[in-house]
Design a protein around this motif. Structure first.
Motif, mmCIF file in Angstrom:
data_model
loop_
_atom_site.group_PDB
_atom_site.id
_atom_site.type_symbol
_atom_site.label_atom_id
_atom_site.label_comp_id
_atom_site.label_asym_id
_atom_site.label_seq_id
_atom_site.Cartn_x
_atom_site.Cartn_y
_atom_site.Cartn_z
ATOM 1 N N TYR A 149 44.221 -87.343 -17.064
ATOM 2 C CA TYR A 149 43.709 -86.558 -18.194
ATOM 3 C C TYR A 149 42.184 -86.715 -18.216
ATOM 4 O O TYR A 149 41.663 -87.705 -18.735
ATOM 5 C CB TYR A 149 44.329 -87.075 -19.497
ATOM 6 C CG TYR A 149 43.997 -86.259 -20.748
ATOM 7 C CD1 TYR A 149 43.617 -84.926 -20.691
ATOM 8 C CD2 TYR A 149 44.089 -86.842 -22.002
ATOM 9 C CE1 TYR A 149 43.342 -84.198 -21.845
ATOM 10 C CE2 TYR A 149 43.820 -86.130 -23.170
ATOM 11 C CZ TYR A 149 43.446 -84.804 -23.074
ATOM 12 O OH TYR A 149 43.167 -84.085 -24.213
ATOM 13 N N LYS A 195 26.449 -81.849 -19.827
ATOM 14 C CA LYS A 195 26.529 -82.084 -21.278
ATOM 15 C C LYS A 195 25.441 -83.061 -21.702
ATOM 16 O O LYS A 195 25.067 -83.947 -20.929
ATOM 17 C CB LYS A 195 27.900 -82.648 -21.660
ATOM 18 C CG LYS A 195 28.948 -81.567 -21.814
ATOM 19 C CD LYS A 195 30.126 -82.066 -22.629
ATOM 20 C CE LYS A 195 31.145 -80.954 -22.829
ATOM 21 N NZ LYS A 195 32.357 -81.431 -23.463
ATOM 22 N N GLY A 225 44.661 -79.992 -22.730
ATOM 23 C CA GLY A 225 45.220 -79.575 -24.020
ATOM 24 C C GLY A 225 44.751 -78.171 -24.366
ATOM 25 O O GLY A 225 43.611 -77.804 -24.075
ATOM 26 N N SER A 274 35.649 -85.525 -21.818
ATOM 27 C CA SER A 274 34.452 -86.241 -22.270
ATOM 28 C C SER A 274 34.819 -87.328 -23.292
ATOM 29 O O SER A 274 34.187 -88.379 -23.331
ATOM 30 C CB SER A 274 33.465 -85.270 -22.909
ATOM 31 O OG SER A 274 33.190 -84.221 -22.029
ATOM 32 N N LEU A 334 40.543 -79.137 -34.139
ATOM 33 C CA LEU A 334 39.805 -80.396 -34.034
ATOM 34 C C LEU A 334 39.165 -80.565 -32.658
ATOM 35 O O LEU A 334 39.800 -80.333 -31.629
ATOM 36 C CB LEU A 334 40.789 -81.552 -34.288
ATOM 37 C CG LEU A 334 40.228 -82.971 -34.270
ATOM 38 C CD1 LEU A 334 39.094 -83.123 -35.263
ATOM 39 C CD2 LEU A 334 41.349 -83.961 -34.581
HETATM 40 P P1 ADP Z 1 35.862 -81.505 -21.900
HETATM 41 O O1 ADP Z 1 34.424 -81.881 -21.989
HETATM 42 O O2 ADP Z 1 36.452 -81.600 -20.528
HETATM 43 O O3 ADP Z 1 36.240 -80.234 -22.620
HETATM 44 P P2 ADP Z 1 37.100 -82.858 -24.099
HETATM 45 O O4 ADP Z 1 37.106 -84.318 -24.333
HETATM 46 O O5 ADP Z 1 36.362 -82.014 -25.073
HETATM 47 O O6 ADP Z 1 36.542 -82.709 -22.649
HETATM 48 O O7 ADP Z 1 38.578 -82.310 -23.956
HETATM 49 C C1 ADP Z 1 39.452 -82.741 -22.945
HETATM 50 C C2 ADP Z 1 40.727 -81.906 -23.010
HETATM 51 O O8 ADP Z 1 41.370 -82.116 -24.263
HETATM 52 C C3 ADP Z 1 40.538 -80.398 -22.889
HETATM 53 O O9 ADP Z 1 41.640 -79.865 -22.168
HETATM 54 C C4 ADP Z 1 40.601 -79.930 -24.324
HETATM 55 O O10 ADP Z 1 41.033 -78.595 -24.413
HETATM 56 C C5 ADP Z 1 41.631 -80.876 -24.886
HETATM 57 N N1 ADP Z 1 41.512 -81.038 -26.332
HETATM 58 C C6 ADP Z 1 40.406 -81.301 -27.048
HETATM 59 N N2 ADP Z 1 40.676 -81.361 -28.381
HETATM 60 C C7 ADP Z 1 42.016 -81.100 -28.494
HETATM 61 C C8 ADP Z 1 42.921 -80.972 -29.607
HETATM 62 N N3 ADP Z 1 42.490 -81.080 -30.866
HETATM 63 N N4 ADP Z 1 44.211 -80.728 -29.349
HETATM 64 C C9 ADP Z 1 44.639 -80.563 -28.060
HETATM 65 N N5 ADP Z 1 43.849 -80.651 -26.975
HETATM 66 C C10 ADP Z 1 42.550 -80.905 -27.179
#
Ligand code: ADP
Length: 162
Positions: free
Chosen positions: A6, A41, A89, A9, A128
């Motif tokens: 998984y 980022k 996600g 960030s 979120l």
């Molecule tokens: P990135 O910088 O790769 O987008 P994130 O930490 O923002 O990293 O998100 C990682 C993964 O988790 C992505 O697939 C994102 O869509 C998913 N994600 C983020 N927030 C949520 C949430 N509230 N519910 C489900 N999935 C989420």
């Protein structure tokens, strides 16, 4: 043994990420969370090591959840740890649009070795994101509905050190 990676960030990890991790850890033998360095980022709130530490604390009792730091292509990190797929996600159509593109590219640059499995966001966490949490926190508002107590304490401590 089916391992999945998984990547993200996680600045900071939210209950949205956690619902994806928990769904995946029910299905797969091992979930490896990769806190990825993303040169595109901004430097962010927590350092990569702090993000890893907080996630490790949250899951210290979980037997099939592991946390690593990663850089470069997520598919290379997945191959390095023997993972068959990436997990991501989906909150809605915007995520779907970007994730389908990423999944296609990732399959292509890994010579077809790494697929992507997506989980739907829990309805309570549909809107979120880590950036929303950082904004609410910067406004001095309570973030406990959105992140684990280990994260909210970590954010308070970091603020005091700044
Ligand atoms: P990135 O910088 O790769 O987008 P994130 O930490 O923002 O990293 O998100 C990682 C993964 O988790 C992505 O697939 C994102 O869509 C998913 N994600 C983020 N927030 C949520 C949430 N509230 N519910 C489900 N999935 C989420």
């Amino acid at each position: 043994m089916t391992k999945v990676l998984y990547p993200g960030s996680f600045d900071p990890i939210t209950y949205g990420h956690m619902s994806v991790i928990e769904q995946a850890s029910d299905i797969f033998d091992e979930v490896i969370i990769a806190v990825m360095q993303n040169p595109l980022k901004n430097s962010g709130f927590f350092t990569l090591e702090e993000r890893q530490y907080l996630i490790e604390k949250i899951y210290e009792k979980a037997k099939n959840i592991k946390v690593v730091l990663g850089s470069g292509a997520s598919v290379d990190v997945a191959l390095k740890y023997g993972c068959k797929a990436l997990i991501r996600g989906l909150r809605g159509v915007t995520d779907f649009d970007s994730e389908i593109g990423l999944a296609t590219i990732n399959k292509s640059i890994s010579d077809g070795k790494i697929n992507t499995v997506c989980f739907f966001a829990d309805s309570a966490y549909q809107f979120l994101s880590s950036s929303v949490v950082r904004e609410i926190f910067n406004l001095g508002k309570d973030i406990n509905d959105y992140v684990h107590p280990i994260v909210s304490v970590g954010m308070q401590k970091k603020l005091k050190r700044r």
